[in-house]
Design an enzyme around this catalytic site. Structure first.
Site, PDB file in Angstrom:
ATOM      1  N   LYS A 247       0.953  -1.281   0.003  1.00 23.95           N
ATOM      2  CA  LYS A 247      -0.183   0.102  -0.075  1.00 23.95           C
ATOM      3  C   LYS A 247       0.904   1.134  -0.014  1.00 23.95           C
ATOM      4  CE  LYS A 247      -4.216  -1.784   2.572  1.00 23.95           C
ATOM      5  NZ  LYS A 247      -5.005  -1.409   1.532  1.00 23.95           N
ATOM      6  N   ASP A 317      -2.783  -7.080  -1.973  1.00 21.52           N
ATOM      7  CA  ASP A 317      -3.707  -6.548  -1.170  1.00 21.52           C
ATOM      8  C   ASP A 317      -5.078  -6.546  -1.017  1.00 21.52           C
ATOM      9  OD1 ASP A 317      -4.287  -4.600   0.552  1.00 21.52           O
ATOM     10  OD2 ASP A 317      -4.036  -2.891  -0.877  1.00 21.52           O
ATOM     11  N   ARG A 321     -10.399 -11.233   0.874  1.00 23.00           N
ATOM     12  CA  ARG A 321     -11.269 -12.351   0.465  1.00 23.00           C
ATOM     13  C   ARG A 321     -10.555 -13.747   0.407  1.00 23.00           C
ATOM     14  NH1 ARG A 321     -11.284  -8.858  -5.110  1.00 23.00           N
ATOM     15  NH2 ARG A 321     -11.104  -7.164  -3.669  1.00 23.00           N
TER      16      ARG A 321
HETATM   17  N1  BES Z   1      -8.374  -3.649   3.894  1.00 23.58           N
HETATM   18  C1  BES Z   1      -8.493  -3.357   2.287  1.00 23.58           C
HETATM   19  C2  BES Z   1      -9.787  -2.556   2.410  1.00 23.58           C
HETATM   20  C3  BES Z   1      -9.861  -0.956   2.658  1.00 23.58           C
HETATM   21  C4  BES Z   1      -9.344  -0.201   2.199  1.00 23.58           C
HETATM   22  C5  BES Z   1     -10.530  -0.977   4.039  1.00 23.58           C
HETATM   23  C6  BES Z   1      -9.645   1.343   2.918  1.00 23.58           C
HETATM   24  C7  BES Z   1     -10.689   0.350   4.598  1.00 23.58           C
HETATM   25  C8  BES Z   1     -10.234   1.365   4.155  1.00 23.58           C
HETATM   26  C9  BES Z   1      -8.380  -4.344   1.582  1.00 23.58           C
HETATM   27  O1  BES Z   1      -7.517  -5.645   2.118  1.00 23.58           O
HETATM   28  C10 BES Z   1      -7.587  -3.857   0.371  1.00 23.58           C
HETATM   29  O2  BES Z   1      -6.670  -3.531   0.277  1.00 23.58           O
HETATM   30  N2  BES Z   1      -8.594  -4.009  -0.757  1.00 23.58           N
HETATM   31  C11 BES Z   1      -8.231  -3.571  -2.266  1.00 23.58           C
HETATM   32  C12 BES Z   1      -8.576  -4.411  -3.221  1.00 23.58           C
HETATM   33  C13 BES Z   1      -8.146  -4.333  -4.410  1.00 23.58           C
HETATM   34  C14 BES Z   1      -6.594  -4.486  -4.638  1.00 23.58           C
HETATM   35  C15 BES Z   1      -8.820  -5.274  -5.565  1.00 23.58           C
HETATM   36  C16 BES Z   1      -8.922  -2.141  -2.167  1.00 23.58           C
HETATM   37  O3  BES Z   1      -9.742  -1.924  -1.929  1.00 23.58           O
HETATM   38  O4  BES Z   1      -8.043  -1.246  -2.891  1.00 23.58           O
HETATM   39 ZN    ZN Z   2      -7.580  -5.911   3.802  1.00 26.21          ZN
HETATM   40 ZN    ZN Z   3      -5.541  -5.312   1.392  1.00 20.80          ZN
END
Ligand code: BES
Ligand code: ZN
Ligand code: ZN
Length: 471
Positions: A247, A317, A321
């Protein structure tokens, strides 16, 4: 601070401050209208005005409906907590106000001070809610339940708010075991060896680069002759760095909250057991830390999940899921439940779709969606449905495995994440399952409604409201 419901006229209660909720139209004819007007008070929603000479704290509301009362009460309690008064009293206007007042006081007055060397001193000791309702017994039951649920929400907030160096899959398991002991719940924690025996290749891959072993926590509340059996599943990423698909620095901050789904299901089972509901509830938590390292799982890896579905990793990331795929599969074997609900801070896309205040609800059963949305409205949490469709489902197609962990297009990202989970829900359970994306609603950096900085405890009030009246 102690909150009490008292069966007395408000004038018969001995306390230092009277709290009065007032609308703009009531203000005009109020006996203190002149002096309130001089103070510049317009009774706008969430505004407050202390008339010291009258020992009264006036709180503006748009209406006497629950949502407005709860929010005003949250504003009120902050003022009261920073005063030097020891006690205050509020008149309960109607039955539905009771819950709103308790939530406003407990949730709006919540502070997380664990890491402060000098926590703020609060003088306020007693808050009295006064009612002479003929059905006072019923009011007392509503009050008790509201207090249990609000306290369970704070319990959830307390864990989410703890720093990631403190809460990891192991310490989260310990907290779950402690809760189990205190509330007479069954508790079983599967360690990495057990997860390997269960062939949970997706969940294990996510946690591989962490120094902390992953764990699957299973708690159960089992009253005699339950009328329903419910499985609650929580995403428990004690930290989400993004893994090798790292991230950006600013997005990583707050990712301690990626365990909010897990903490929410802990809060739910705590509340259900304390309310002694006649339903059997199971909580399944996938506790994992998503980190980088030489051993980290990679984009391009193909994982074999517990259900034998193969998953192409295109982004490390999108780890929640993967964890949930295995935990949902495990949960469906472990218990034949009437309903299975998962709670997860799953996608940033959910926030883009609905805003940061609203939980995204996904699933196949329209009836279940309808019932849950209703409970949502009654609980004071915001919830909105995000509809599945087959076009979005196709975006998860992988050229080399059964499914990809990332959709080929970013639009509808919350829904494609929900559809990924759907792949792991067995046919016989399709209409029993709902997915709650709490990415936006679980955490806030600015206060809103009865939420203060940090974790909100999203999901707890909502699910408790639904489970209390489940048919
Ligand atoms: N934990 C994050 C989602 C998230 C983002 C929660 C911001 C709270 C605040 C999740 O694991 C994630 O990173 N999801 C990605 C998915 C993408 C890579 C398909 C996202 O939302 O960017
Ligand atoms: Zn996450
Ligand atoms: Zn994530």
């Amino acid at each position: 601070m102690n909150i009490q419901l008292v069966n007395k006229e408000i004038s018969d209660i001995d306390s230092e401050v009277l709290i009065e909720f007032i609308t703009n139209s009531e203000l005009k004819d109020h006996k203190n209208a002149k002096i309130l007007n001089s103070a510049g008070f317009k009774a706008e929603q969430d505004s407050t005005c202390f008339l010291y000479e009258k020992s009264t704290l006036f709180c503006g509301v748009d209406s006497k409906k629950s949502d407005d009362l709860r929010s005003a009460c949250a504003a009120m309690i902050k003022v009261l907590k920073s005063s030097n008064y020891k006690s205050a009293k509020i008149s309960v206007v109607n039955k539905s106000a009771i819950k709103a007042l308790v939530e406003g006081i407990v949730l709006g007055g919540y502070e997380f001070n664990e890491y402060k060397s000098e926590p703020k001193k609060v003088v306020l000791e007693d808050l009295f809610l006064a009612s002479t309702d003929i059905d006072f017994g019923n009011l007392q039951t509503i009050f008790n339940e509201a207090l249990i649920i609000a306290n369970a929400t704070c319990f959830t907030r307390d864990i989410v708010n703890r720093a990631p160096q403190e809460i990891n899959p192991q310490t989260l398991s310990k907290l779950a075991q402690k809760l189990a002991k205190e509330n007479s719940l069954e508790c079983n924690v599967l360690k990495e060896d057990d997860l390997a025996k269960e062939s949970m290749g997706a969940m294990l891959a996510v946690g591989r680069a962490s120094v902390h072993e992953s764990a699957l926590i299973h708690l159960a509340y089992k009253p005699k002759n339950p009328k329903k059996i419910i499985s609650l599943v929580g995403k428990g990423l004690t930290y989400d760095s993004g893994g090798l698909s790292l991230k950006p620095a600013t997005s990583m901050v707050t990712m301690k909250m990626d365990k909010a789904g897990a903490c929410a299901v802990l809060g739910m089972i705590k509340a259900v057991s304390e309310m002694k509901l006649d339903i059997e509830v199971h909580a399944f938590i996938g506790a994992v830390e998503n980190m980088v390292g030489g051993d980290a799982y990679k984009p391009d890896d193909v994982l074999i999940s517990r259900s034998k579905t193969t998953i192409e990793v295109r982004n490390t990331d999108a780890e929640g899921r993967l964890v949930l795929a295995d935990v949902l599969d495990y949960a469906q074997d472990a218990v034949k439940s009437d309903y299975i609900f998962d709670f997860a801070t799953l996608t940033g896309a959910c926030m883009i779709a609905l805003g940061q205040y609203t939980t995204g609800l996904m699933g196949h059963s329209h009836k279940l969606k309808h019932d849950i949305s209703r409970a949502g409205a009654d609980s004071g949490e915001l919830i909105s449905s995000l509809p599945f469709n087959n076009h979005l489902k196709k975006l998860l197609k992988s050229e080399i495995a059964d499914i990809s962990n990332t959709a080929s297009k970013p639009y509808g990202g919350a829904i494609t994440a929900g559809l990924f989970l759907d792949k792991f829900i067995r046919d016989e359970n399709k209409n029993r399952w709902m997915h709650f994306d709490i990415a936006g609603s679980a955490y806030t950096e600015a206060p809103w409604d009865c939420n203060v900085y940090g974790a909100t405890g999203a999901g707890v009030r909502l699910m408790c409201e639904y489970l209390k009246d489940i048919k």
